[in-house]
Enzyme design. Structure first.
Site, PDB file in Angstrom:
ATOM      1  N   LYS A 156     104.199 116.496  78.112  1.00 49.02           N
ATOM      2  CA  LYS A 156     104.392 115.447  77.412  1.00 49.02           C
ATOM      3  C   LYS A 156     104.903 114.198  78.776  1.00 49.02           C
ATOM      4  O   LYS A 156     106.146 114.143  78.740  1.00 49.02           O
ATOM      5  CB  LYS A 156     105.146 115.329  76.281  1.00 49.02           C
ATOM      6  CG  LYS A 156     105.340 114.110  75.541  1.00 49.02           C
ATOM      7  CD  LYS A 156     105.982 114.430  74.045  1.00 49.02           C
ATOM      8  CE  LYS A 156     106.158 113.051  73.342  1.00 49.02           C
ATOM      9  NZ  LYS A 156     104.995 112.458  72.788  1.00 49.02           N
TER      10      LYS A 156
HETATM   11  N1  PPE Z   1      99.573 114.191  70.370  1.00 50.94           N
HETATM   12  C1  PPE Z   1     100.088 113.037  71.252  1.00 50.94           C
HETATM   13  C2  PPE Z   1      99.235 112.715  72.218  1.00 50.94           C
HETATM   14  C3  PPE Z   1     101.128 112.946  70.978  1.00 50.94           C
HETATM   15  O1  PPE Z   1     101.988 111.753  71.484  1.00 50.94           O
HETATM   16  C4  PPE Z   1     102.222 113.665  69.785  1.00 50.94           C
HETATM   17  C5  PPE Z   1     103.630 112.950  69.725  1.00 50.94           C
HETATM   18  C6  PPE Z   1     101.535 114.266  69.139  1.00 50.94           C
HETATM   19  C7  PPE Z   1     100.292 114.820  69.620  1.00 50.94           C
HETATM   20  C8  PPE Z   1     102.174 115.181  68.226  1.00 50.94           C
HETATM   21  O2  PPE Z   1     103.481 115.916  68.808  1.00 50.94           O
HETATM   22  P1  PPE Z   1     104.829 116.391  67.745  1.00 50.94           P
HETATM   23  O3  PPE Z   1     105.460 115.031  67.994  1.00 50.94           O
HETATM   24  O4  PPE Z   1     105.322 117.528  68.564  1.00 50.94           O
HETATM   25  O5  PPE Z   1     104.498 116.844  66.559  1.00 50.94           O
HETATM   26  N2  PPE Z   1     103.647 111.499  69.787  1.00 50.94           N
HETATM   27  C9  PPE Z   1     105.031 110.714  69.768  1.00 50.94           C
HETATM   28  C10 PPE Z   1     105.000 109.108  69.648  1.00 50.94           C
HETATM   29  C11 PPE Z   1     104.465 108.501  70.997  1.00 50.94           C
HETATM   30  C12 PPE Z   1     104.766 107.213  70.989  1.00 50.94           C
HETATM   31  O6  PPE Z   1     105.959 107.161  71.723  1.00 50.94           O
HETATM   32  O7  PPE Z   1     104.108 106.380  70.467  1.00 50.94           O
HETATM   33  C13 PPE Z   1     105.860 111.236  68.405  1.00 50.94           C
HETATM   34  O8  PPE Z   1     105.259 111.488  67.521  1.00 50.94           O
HETATM   35  O9  PPE Z   1     107.147 111.008  68.680  1.00 50.94           O
END
Ligand code: PPE
Length: 303
Positions: A156
């Protein structure tokens, strides 16, 4: 954004407006950073952080993929997160840990530049605004998701989000809520800031980690909750047409939580469908500490 009183910066709490970096910071020039997004929820026992350890372990893994040594352990950053939420007197908020190659030399190679680590905490409501209620209208992006040999997508990393930024700007300018990116070979990857699930004949399908997706912690949470309800969850290579023909589609992510999808490229879907509705409710129960079987996912914030 809503400002709060304190930011955790390199081990100390500093006033929000004093958390500054030098303009020559390496991370600003080359997108050389890693970050997390974590939510804190109100529970009966007070505020608690959802899946704190998993997020900070992913932060460390992301750093490793950028050859970056973090000057703090996941446990130390976890302590920082808890201290910060308490100091800001927040009941519910979003946490944003960030680590980046800082000020020293410029040039693409980060050399011996120090790594700065910060955590911010602030209230962040519905990520996709009103789309959270009515369902998100998605557009397949003309931008491909970064491939594993472009930038490791398991990281990330801040620089990766230029890919997401371009995709969301393209989608919003065309009147949609969010972009969905495909891999170089045309498989569904993920949204600009979310993972995606399709429901077909009461079975859930979601792209595998090999499809250039971020291994979402919400994706894993929802998979666990779905399986516990007796639903089958299959990791599969999905084509855009699989989404057009799905019974339901939904997005998962820390920020977006579980958000139903109303349409993909203007192909209308049942929204919210019954499976999405059930899982969105289970997710809210889990994050708010109403499911004792999953209380280990929550870290209470000491008052
Ligand atoms: N794919 C991407 C590209 C991504 O950025 C996120 C989180 C996810 C999948 C889901 O990951 P998780 O949060 O671990 O379930 N995206 C973050 C927001 C990005 C932003 O700043 O805008 C988040 O959900 O916190």
């Amino acid at each position: 954004m809503q400002e709060t009183a304190w930011i955790w910066l390199n081990g100390e709490l500093v006033p929000w407006n004093d958390a500054r970096v030098h303009i020559a910071s390496h991370g600003l020039h080359y997108g050389a950073g890693v970050f997390e997004g974590i939510r804190v929820y109100e529970t009966e026992q007070g505020p608690a952080v959802f899946r704190l350890r998993e997020h900070l372990e992913r932060l460390e893994a992301s750093a490793r993929l950028l050859y970056m040594g973090l000057p703090f352990t996941p446990d130390q950053i976890a302590q920082g997160c808890l201290e910060l939420v308490a100091a800001n007197e927040l009941d519910e908020c979003y946490l944003r840990p960030l680590a980046f190659y800082s000020y020293g030399e410029l040039g693409v190679h980060p050399g011996e530049n120090p790594v700065d680590v910060a955590v911010m905490a602030w209230p962040w409501g519905a990520y996709l605004g009103e789309a959270a209620e009515r369902g998100a209208r998605l557009k397949i992006s003309s931008y491909e998701r970064v491939g594993p040999n472009v930038i490791p997508h398991a990281a990330k990393a801040t620089g990766v989000y230029l890919n997401s930024m371009l995709a969301t700007m393209e989608a919003r300018r065309a009147g949609y809520d969010e972009a969905l990116l495909l891999t170089a070979t045309g498989s569904v990857a993920d949204g600009a800031g979310e993972n995606v699930f399709a429901v077909k004949d009461e079975r859930l399908y979601t792209p595998a980690l090999s499809a250039s997706i971020l291994g979402g912690i919400t994706r894993e949470t929802v998979t666990t909750l779905a399986r516990a309800q007796g639903l089958e969850v299959v990791e599969a290579a999905l084509l855009r047409s699989d989404l057009y023909l799905a019974d339901e589609v939904f997005l998962t992510g820390t920020a977006v939580e579980v958000t139903p999808v109303k349409s993909v490229d203007d192909v209308e879907l049942t929204c919210p469908g019954p499976v999405t509705r059930t899982l969105a409710a289970r997710y809210q129960d889990a994050v708010h500490g109403r499911l004792p079987a999953y209380s280990h996912w929550l870290t209470p914030v000491p008052r």
